[in-house]
Design a protein around this motif. Structure first.
Motif, PDB file in Angstrom:
ATOM      1  N   GLY A 292       9.530   6.882 -18.349  1.00 35.71           N
ATOM      2  CA  GLY A 292      10.564   6.343 -17.461  1.00 35.71           C
ATOM      3  C   GLY A 292      11.656   7.311 -17.067  1.00 35.71           C
TER       4      GLY A 292
ATOM      5  N   GLU B 110      23.790   4.971  -8.920  1.00 37.66           N
ATOM      6  CA  GLU B 110      22.412   5.011  -9.432  1.00 37.66           C
ATOM      7  C   GLU B 110      21.887   3.591  -9.624  1.00 37.66           C
ATOM      8  OE1 GLU B 110      20.009   7.068 -13.164  1.00 37.66           O
ATOM      9  OE2 GLU B 110      21.990   6.222 -13.559  1.00 37.66           O
TER      10      GLU B 110
ATOM     11  N   GLY C 166      19.297   1.617 -11.526  1.00 43.25           N
ATOM     12  CA  GLY C 166      18.413   1.792 -12.688  1.00 43.25           C
ATOM     13  C   GLY C 166      18.980   2.802 -13.678  1.00 43.25           C
TER      14      GLY C 166
ATOM     15  N   TYR D 159      18.644   2.676 -17.198  1.00 44.94           N
ATOM     16  CA  TYR D 159      17.688   2.897 -18.298  1.00 44.94           C
ATOM     17  C   TYR D 159      18.427   3.562 -19.460  1.00 44.94           C
ATOM     18  CZ  TYR D 159      13.096   4.111 -20.356  1.00 44.94           C
ATOM     19  OH  TYR D 159      11.996   4.261 -21.164  1.00 44.94           O
TER      20      TYR D 159
ATOM     21  N   THR E 222      19.760  10.325 -16.582  1.00 46.03           N
ATOM     22  CA  THR E 222      20.128  10.876 -15.277  1.00 46.03           C
ATOM     23  C   THR E 222      21.599  10.607 -14.969  1.00 46.03           C
ATOM     24  OG1 THR E 222      17.854  10.687 -14.530  1.00 46.03           O
ATOM     25  CG2 THR E 222      19.523  10.886 -12.819  1.00 46.03           C
TER      26      THR E 222
ATOM     27  N   ASP F   2      22.188  -1.675 -14.039  1.00 47.75           N
ATOM     28  CA  ASP F   2      20.923  -2.126 -14.649  1.00 47.75           C
ATOM     29  C   ASP F   2      21.095  -3.593 -14.991  1.00 47.75           C
ATOM     30  OD1 ASP F   2      18.439  -2.200 -16.369  1.00 47.75           O
ATOM     31  OD2 ASP F   2      18.570  -0.041 -16.060  1.00 47.75           O
TER      32      ASP F   2
ATOM     33  N   LEU G 207      10.298  -1.277 -19.274  1.00 42.39           N
ATOM     34  CA  LEU G 207      11.532  -0.490 -19.192  1.00 42.39           C
ATOM     35  C   LEU G 207      12.762  -1.396 -19.252  1.00 42.39           C
ATOM     36  CD1 LEU G 207      10.772   2.355 -16.606  1.00 42.39           C
ATOM     37  CD2 LEU G 207      10.290   2.233 -19.028  1.00 42.39           C
ATOM     38  N   ARG G 208      12.657  -2.592 -18.636  1.00 46.57           N
ATOM     39  CA  ARG G 208      13.772  -3.548 -18.728  1.00 46.57           C
ATOM     40  C   ARG G 208      14.002  -3.926 -20.184  1.00 46.57           C
ATOM     41  NH1 ARG G 208      12.727  -5.423 -13.091  1.00 46.57           N
ATOM     42  NH2 ARG G 208      10.766  -6.367 -13.678  1.00 46.57           N
TER      43      ARG G 208
ATOM     44  N   ASP H  24      21.669  -7.707 -11.762  1.00 48.06           N
ATOM     45  CA  ASP H  24      20.434  -7.514 -11.006  1.00 48.06           C
ATOM     46  C   ASP H  24      20.816  -6.856  -9.674  1.00 48.06           C
ATOM     47  OD1 ASP H  24      18.268  -7.876  -9.226  1.00 48.06           O
ATOM     48  OD2 ASP H  24      17.570  -9.616 -10.353  1.00 48.06           O
ATOM     49  N   SER H  25      20.232  -5.703  -9.377  1.00 47.07           N
ATOM     50  CA  SER H  25      20.655  -4.951  -8.191  1.00 47.07           C
ATOM     51  C   SER H  25      20.420  -5.719  -6.900  1.00 47.07           C
ATOM     52  CB  SER H  25      19.938  -3.603  -8.131  1.00 47.07           C
ATOM     53  OG  SER H  25      18.546  -3.803  -7.975  1.00 47.07           O
TER      54      SER H  25
ATOM     55  N   ASP I  75      16.261   4.053  -8.342  1.00 49.62           N
ATOM     56  CA  ASP I  75      15.261   4.175  -9.414  1.00 49.62           C
ATOM     57  C   ASP I  75      15.353   2.952 -10.335  1.00 49.62           C
ATOM     58  OD1 ASP I  75      13.302   5.361 -10.994  1.00 49.62           O
ATOM     59  OD2 ASP I  75      14.732   6.583 -12.124  1.00 49.62           O
ATOM     60  N   GLY I  76      15.443   1.761  -9.715  1.00 46.06           N
ATOM     61  CA  GLY I  76      15.556   0.527 -10.505  1.00 46.06           C
ATOM     62  C   GLY I  76      14.212  -0.180 -10.574  1.00 46.06           C
ATOM     63  N   GLY I  77      14.175  -1.441 -10.123  1.00 46.94           N
ATOM     64  CA  GLY I  77      12.904  -2.155 -10.064  1.00 46.94           C
ATOM     65  C   GLY I  77      12.013  -1.510  -9.012  1.00 46.94           C
TER      66      GLY I  77
HETATM   67  C1  LIG Z   1      12.745   4.026 -14.337  1.00 51.24           C
HETATM   68  S1  LIG Z   1      14.071   3.265 -15.154  1.00 51.24           S
HETATM   69  C2  LIG Z   1      15.473   4.182 -14.581  1.00 51.24           C
HETATM   70  C3  LIG Z   1      15.477   5.603 -15.060  1.00 51.24           C
HETATM   71  C4  LIG Z   1      16.787   6.310 -14.859  1.00 51.24           C
HETATM   72  N1  LIG Z   1      17.229   6.249 -13.471  1.00 51.24           N
HETATM   73  C5  LIG Z   1      16.614   7.748 -15.280  1.00 51.24           C
HETATM   74  O1  LIG Z   1      16.439   8.601 -14.401  1.00 51.24           O
HETATM   75  O2  LIG Z   1      16.663   8.018 -16.474  1.00 51.24           O
HETATM   76  C6  LIG Z   1      14.239   1.748 -14.280  1.00 51.24           C
HETATM   77  C7  LIG Z   1      15.411   0.887 -14.756  1.00 51.24           C
HETATM   78  O3  LIG Z   1      15.655  -0.072 -13.736  1.00 51.24           O
HETATM   79  C8  LIG Z   1      16.050  -1.276 -14.331  1.00 51.24           C
HETATM   80  N2  LIG Z   1      15.804  -2.380 -13.401  1.00 51.24           N
HETATM   81  C9  LIG Z   1      14.618  -2.960 -13.077  1.00 51.24           C
HETATM   82  N3  LIG Z   1      14.804  -3.951 -12.202  1.00 51.24           N
HETATM   83  C10 LIG Z   1      16.143  -3.987 -11.947  1.00 51.24           C
HETATM   84  C11 LIG Z   1      16.962  -4.810 -11.129  1.00 51.24           C
HETATM   85  N4  LIG Z   1      16.454  -5.790 -10.355  1.00 51.24           N
HETATM   86  N5  LIG Z   1      18.304  -4.595 -11.144  1.00 51.24           N
HETATM   87  C12 LIG Z   1      18.853  -3.610 -11.896  1.00 51.24           C
HETATM   88  N6  LIG Z   1      18.115  -2.800 -12.690  1.00 51.24           N
HETATM   89  C13 LIG Z   1      16.779  -2.992 -12.711  1.00 51.24           C
HETATM   90  C14 LIG Z   1      15.225  -1.357 -15.619  1.00 51.24           C
HETATM   91  O4  LIG Z   1      15.869  -2.197 -16.569  1.00 51.24           O
HETATM   92  C15 LIG Z   1      15.154   0.116 -16.051  1.00 51.24           C
HETATM   93  O5  LIG Z   1      16.140   0.393 -17.015  1.00 51.24           O
END
Ligand SMILES: C[S@@+](CC[C@H](N)C(=O)[O-])C[C@H]1O[C@@H](n2cnc3c(N)ncnc32)[C@H](O)[C@@H]1O
Length: 244
Positions: free
Chosen positions: A44, A68, A70, A72, A76, A94, A122-123, A151-152, A172-174
């Motif tokens: 991730g 940003e 996402g 996680y 980043t 997130d 990842l969530r 939730d974004s 880089d979220g969902g």
């Molecule tokens: C790939 S990871 C992000 C990695 C991070 N940007 C990095 O570079 O280290 C995706 C993240 O998006 C979050 N996510 C998924 N759906 C989301 C949503 N609808 N709203 C906010 N965050 C969300 C997940 O919980 C997860 O932590």
């Protein structure tokens, strides 16, 4: 924003060195260094090359504010905090860990091969452990970062005072089509007049929706893919000049 599908992508591909050359041209009389954590062994996160590209954008546009999608583990987010000016503010979003039902039954085979299972996994990790890289960082770096637990897809840019506020936005979220579409729509409203929007997971083996969305989006917006990475980006306003 309407859903756009197209079998013919208009995405342009450039080599990473095009971005690095722009940094060299901009900072001819000095070394341009950056600080990065040893990459996490967990899935991730970004590769070192992807991290170098993102920091190059920071060096090229000196953003006052970064958003940003996402957080996680916050690797980043911390990369942005460490490699931007002291006054740069970073907002990262997130899901709210308290509203996330933990999924105990996702197998490794599932989350390595299926995009939706991967997102769920990842969530889960975020809900259980939070943004450990931010939490472990020095205070002056933590103070540059605001974490939102939301939730974004429920962002209201106007009500949350995000309109035209960010010079760099990282999506880089969902990774499902609807979330990428919604995050992109919000990003377009949140981007300053001169800004860069970057997407992760373009041409990912498992997150087909990101690629499908961007291939469609490229019919009406100039999208650039950095070869050997899963980064795609869009230059807005005067940032269009940075690679010339
Ligand atoms: C790939 S990871 C992000 C990695 C991070 N940007 C990095 O570079 O280290 C995706 C993240 O998006 C979050 N996510 C998924 N759906 C989301 C949503 N609808 N709203 C906010 N965050 C969300 C997940 O919980 C997860 O932590």
């Amino acid at each position: 924003m309407t859903e756009q599908n197209s079998s013919t992508s208009k995405i342009i591909e450039i080599r990473p060195k095009v971005v690095f050359q722009a940094v060299e041209n901009r900072y001819q009389a000095q070394n341009t260094e950056f600080t990065v954590n040893i990459p996490s062994s967990a899935i991730g996160g970004l590769t070192l090359l992807e991290s170098a590209i993102l920091v190059s954008f920071v060096k090229l546009i000196s953003p006052a504010a970064i958003f940003e999608f996402g957080t996680y583990m916050g690797a980043t987010t911390l990369l942005f905090a460490r490699n931007s000016s002291d006054s740069t503010e970073i907002i990262t979003i997130d899901i709210d860990p308290n509203t996330t039902a933990t999924q105990e039954n996702i197998s490794e085979a599932d989350y390595l091969n299926d995009g939706n299972a991967n997102d769920e996994h990842l969530r889960d990790i975020f809900a259980k452990h939070g943004a450990i890289y931010i939490n472990r960082a020095e205070r002056h770096l933590r103070e540059k970062v605001t974490q939102l637990y939301q939730d974004s897809t429920t962002i209201d840019p106007q009500q949350q005072n995000f309109l035209k506020r960010f010079q760099l936005i990282f999506i880089d979220g969902g990774h499902d089509f609807e979330t990428v579409r919604s995050d992109t729509e919000n990003a377009l409203n949140m981007a300053a007049d001169d800004a860069i929007i970057v997407w992760h997971d373009f041409r990912s083996q498992i997150h087909d929706d990101v690629t499908r969305f961007l291939d469609g989006f490229s019919q009406t917006h100039e999208i650039v893919h950095v070869a050997h990475t899963m980064l795609a980006f869009m230059l807005i306003g005067s940032t269009r000049e940075i690679l010339n």
